[in-house]
Design a protein around this motif. Sequence first.
Motif, PDB file in Angstrom:
ATOM      1  N   SER A  70       0.885  -1.156   0.000  1.00  0.00           N
ATOM      2  CA  SER A  70       0.000   0.000   0.000  1.00  0.00           C
ATOM      3  C   SER A  70       0.930   1.215   0.000  1.00  0.00           C
ATOM      4  O   SER A  70       2.119   1.063  -0.221  1.00  0.00           O
ATOM      5  CB  SER A  70      -0.921  -0.037   1.220  1.00  0.00           C
ATOM      6  OG  SER A  70      -0.172  -0.087   2.402  1.00  0.00           O
ATOM      7  N   THR A  71       0.446   2.387   0.225  1.00  0.00           N
ATOM      8  CA  THR A  71       1.323   3.557   0.144  1.00  0.00           C
ATOM      9  C   THR A  71       2.396   3.559   1.217  1.00  0.00           C
ATOM     10  O   THR A  71       3.482   4.093   1.023  1.00  0.00           O
ATOM     11  CB  THR A  71       0.505   4.858   0.246  1.00  0.00           C
ATOM     12  OG1 THR A  71      -0.278   4.823   1.446  1.00  0.00           O
ATOM     13  CG2 THR A  71      -0.379   5.041  -0.962  1.00  0.00           C
ATOM     14  N   CYS A  72       2.103   2.905   2.346  1.00  0.00           N
ATOM     15  CA  CYS A  72       3.028   2.926   3.479  1.00  0.00           C
ATOM     16  C   CYS A  72       3.424   1.521   3.935  1.00  0.00           C
ATOM     17  O   CYS A  72       4.555   1.287   4.296  1.00  0.00           O
ATOM     18  CB  CYS A  72       2.374   3.687   4.634  1.00  0.00           C
ATOM     19  SG  CYS A  72       3.394   3.905   6.094  1.00  0.00           S
ATOM     20  N   ASN A  73       2.493   0.605   3.918  1.00  0.00           N
ATOM     21  CA  ASN A  73       2.689  -0.725   4.493  1.00  0.00           C
ATOM     22  C   ASN A  73       2.549  -1.828   3.453  1.00  0.00           C
ATOM     23  O   ASN A  73       2.002  -1.612   2.379  1.00  0.00           O
ATOM     24  CB  ASN A  73       1.643  -0.956   5.598  1.00  0.00           C
ATOM     25  CG  ASN A  73       1.929  -0.111   6.802  1.00  0.00           C
ATOM     26  OD1 ASN A  73       2.852  -0.367   7.552  1.00  0.00           O
ATOM     27  ND2 ASN A  73       1.133   0.943   6.991  1.00  0.00           N
ATOM     28  N   GLN A  74       3.025  -2.999   3.811  1.00  0.00           N
ATOM     29  CA  GLN A  74       2.738  -4.206   3.037  1.00  0.00           C
ATOM     30  C   GLN A  74       1.485  -4.827   3.622  1.00  0.00           C
ATOM     31  O   GLN A  74       1.252  -4.727   4.830  1.00  0.00           O
ATOM     32  CB  GLN A  74       3.898  -5.187   3.117  1.00  0.00           C
ATOM     33  CG  GLN A  74       5.150  -4.673   2.457  1.00  0.00           C
ATOM     34  CD  GLN A  74       6.297  -5.671   2.549  1.00  0.00           C
ATOM     35  OE1 GLN A  74       6.173  -6.741   3.131  1.00  0.00           O
ATOM     36  NE2 GLN A  74       7.422  -5.304   1.972  1.00  0.00           N
ATOM     37  N   TYR A  75       0.675  -5.453   2.762  1.00  0.00           N
ATOM     38  CA  TYR A  75      -0.564  -6.062   3.237  1.00  0.00           C
ATOM     39  C   TYR A  75      -0.702  -7.467   2.678  1.00  0.00           C
ATOM     40  O   TYR A  75      -0.016  -7.847   1.731  1.00  0.00           O
ATOM     41  CB  TYR A  75      -1.777  -5.187   2.895  1.00  0.00           C
ATOM     42  CG  TYR A  75      -2.088  -5.121   1.416  1.00  0.00           C
ATOM     43  CD1 TYR A  75      -3.047  -5.965   0.861  1.00  0.00           C
ATOM     44  CD2 TYR A  75      -1.432  -4.235   0.582  1.00  0.00           C
ATOM     45  CE1 TYR A  75      -3.332  -5.925  -0.494  1.00  0.00           C
ATOM     46  CE2 TYR A  75      -1.718  -4.179  -0.767  1.00  0.00           C
ATOM     47  CZ  TYR A  75      -2.663  -5.029  -1.295  1.00  0.00           C
ATOM     48  OH  TYR A  75      -2.938  -4.984  -2.634  1.00  0.00           O
ATOM     49  N   PHE A  76      -1.633  -8.223   3.244  1.00  0.00           N
ATOM     50  CA  PHE A  76      -1.783  -9.634   2.891  1.00  0.00           C
ATOM     51  C   PHE A  76      -3.136 -10.114   3.389  1.00  0.00           C
ATOM     52  O   PHE A  76      -3.791  -9.445   4.193  1.00  0.00           O
ATOM     53  CB  PHE A  76      -0.667 -10.466   3.536  1.00  0.00           C
ATOM     54  CG  PHE A  76      -0.471 -10.118   4.992  1.00  0.00           C
ATOM     55  CD1 PHE A  76      -1.223 -10.723   5.979  1.00  0.00           C
ATOM     56  CD2 PHE A  76       0.427  -9.123   5.371  1.00  0.00           C
ATOM     57  CE1 PHE A  76      -1.074 -10.374   7.315  1.00  0.00           C
ATOM     58  CE2 PHE A  76       0.589  -8.768   6.708  1.00  0.00           C
ATOM     59  CZ  PHE A  76      -0.164  -9.401   7.687  1.00  0.00           C
ATOM     60  N   ASP A  90      -9.595 -11.588   5.844  1.00  0.00           N
ATOM     61  CA  ASP A  90      -8.450 -11.708   6.766  1.00  0.00           C
ATOM     62  C   ASP A  90      -7.344 -10.717   6.419  1.00  0.00           C
ATOM     63  O   ASP A  90      -6.165 -11.041   6.479  1.00  0.00           O
ATOM     64  CB  ASP A  90      -7.893 -13.135   6.781  1.00  0.00           C
ATOM     65  CG  ASP A  90      -8.935 -14.167   7.147  1.00  0.00           C
ATOM     66  OD1 ASP A  90      -9.806 -13.847   7.988  1.00  0.00           O
ATOM     67  OD2 ASP A  90      -8.903 -15.283   6.599  1.00  0.00           O
ATOM     68  N   LEU A  91      -7.731  -9.491   6.066  1.00  0.00           N
ATOM     69  CA  LEU A  91      -6.768  -8.462   5.678  1.00  0.00           C
ATOM     70  C   LEU A  91      -5.900  -8.083   6.866  1.00  0.00           C
ATOM     71  O   LEU A  91      -6.396  -7.769   7.941  1.00  0.00           O
ATOM     72  CB  LEU A  91      -7.505  -7.224   5.149  1.00  0.00           C
ATOM     73  CG  LEU A  91      -6.648  -6.040   4.732  1.00  0.00           C
ATOM     74  CD1 LEU A  91      -5.766  -6.408   3.540  1.00  0.00           C
ATOM     75  CD2 LEU A  91      -7.520  -4.849   4.379  1.00  0.00           C
ATOM     76  N   GLY A  92      -4.594  -8.144   6.638  1.00  0.00           N
ATOM     77  CA  GLY A  92      -3.633  -7.710   7.646  1.00  0.00           C
ATOM     78  C   GLY A  92      -2.557  -6.877   6.974  1.00  0.00           C
ATOM     79  O   GLY A  92      -2.429  -6.873   5.752  1.00  0.00           O
ATOM     80  N   SER A  93      -1.795  -6.149   7.770  1.00  0.00           N
ATOM     81  CA  SER A  93      -0.720  -5.341   7.200  1.00  0.00           C
ATOM     82  C   SER A  93       0.348  -5.098   8.248  1.00  0.00           C
ATOM     83  O   SER A  93       0.126  -5.304   9.445  1.00  0.00           O
ATOM     84  CB  SER A  93      -1.256  -3.993   6.696  1.00  0.00           C
ATOM     85  OG  SER A  93      -1.594  -3.146   7.773  1.00  0.00           O
ATOM     86  N   THR A  94       1.496  -4.642   7.755  1.00  0.00           N
ATOM     87  CA  THR A  94       2.504  -4.155   8.682  1.00  0.00           C
ATOM     88  C   THR A  94       1.939  -2.890   9.316  1.00  0.00           C
ATOM     89  O   THR A  94       0.911  -2.377   8.883  1.00  0.00           O
ATOM     90  CB  THR A  94       3.834  -3.888   7.948  1.00  0.00           C
ATOM     91  OG1 THR A  94       3.599  -2.979   6.864  1.00  0.00           O
ATOM     92  CG2 THR A  94       4.437  -5.186   7.404  1.00  0.00           C
TER      93      THR A  94
END
Length: 142
Positions: A70-76, A90-94
């Motif tokens: 994403s603009t700032c974090n990685q997501y999964f 189950d969206l998660g991110s740093t």
Amino acid sequence: MEKTIKFIAPALLLFLFAFFLFLKLSDSGVLYSNAWKLAKINGQNVVKPAGANDVTLAVVAGVNTFGGNSTCNQYFGSVAVSNDKITFSDLGSTKMACDDMNLEINYFQAIKKVDRFAVNNGVLYLYSGSQVVLEYQATSIK
């Protein structure tokens, strides 16, 4: 036995060719074989903050996962695909904090609403109902 092998070998090759052609030409085949860069969100061109990452998406076949930047974090998260139906869960991110996180927040809200997809000429459209909420450009073709 020899006649059977002579028949089975070409039939198997034809089947494999047709299968891989279908996979390459189907929307789900294109979905899995590309990395995607976000171009529009809710019909508006994406304008990322200065110094921010491009928003990207990759859907991994076989393990039902997705991820990207994403603009700032990685997501999964997890993804379910069936014909033209797709859902992200189950969206998660740093958890990095950046100066301007509006695009990231809006993106995460939009991807949770997606229920259908289509691919046309290297463009991935993600829909919520009949409305395109996310539009991506293919960034790599395998």
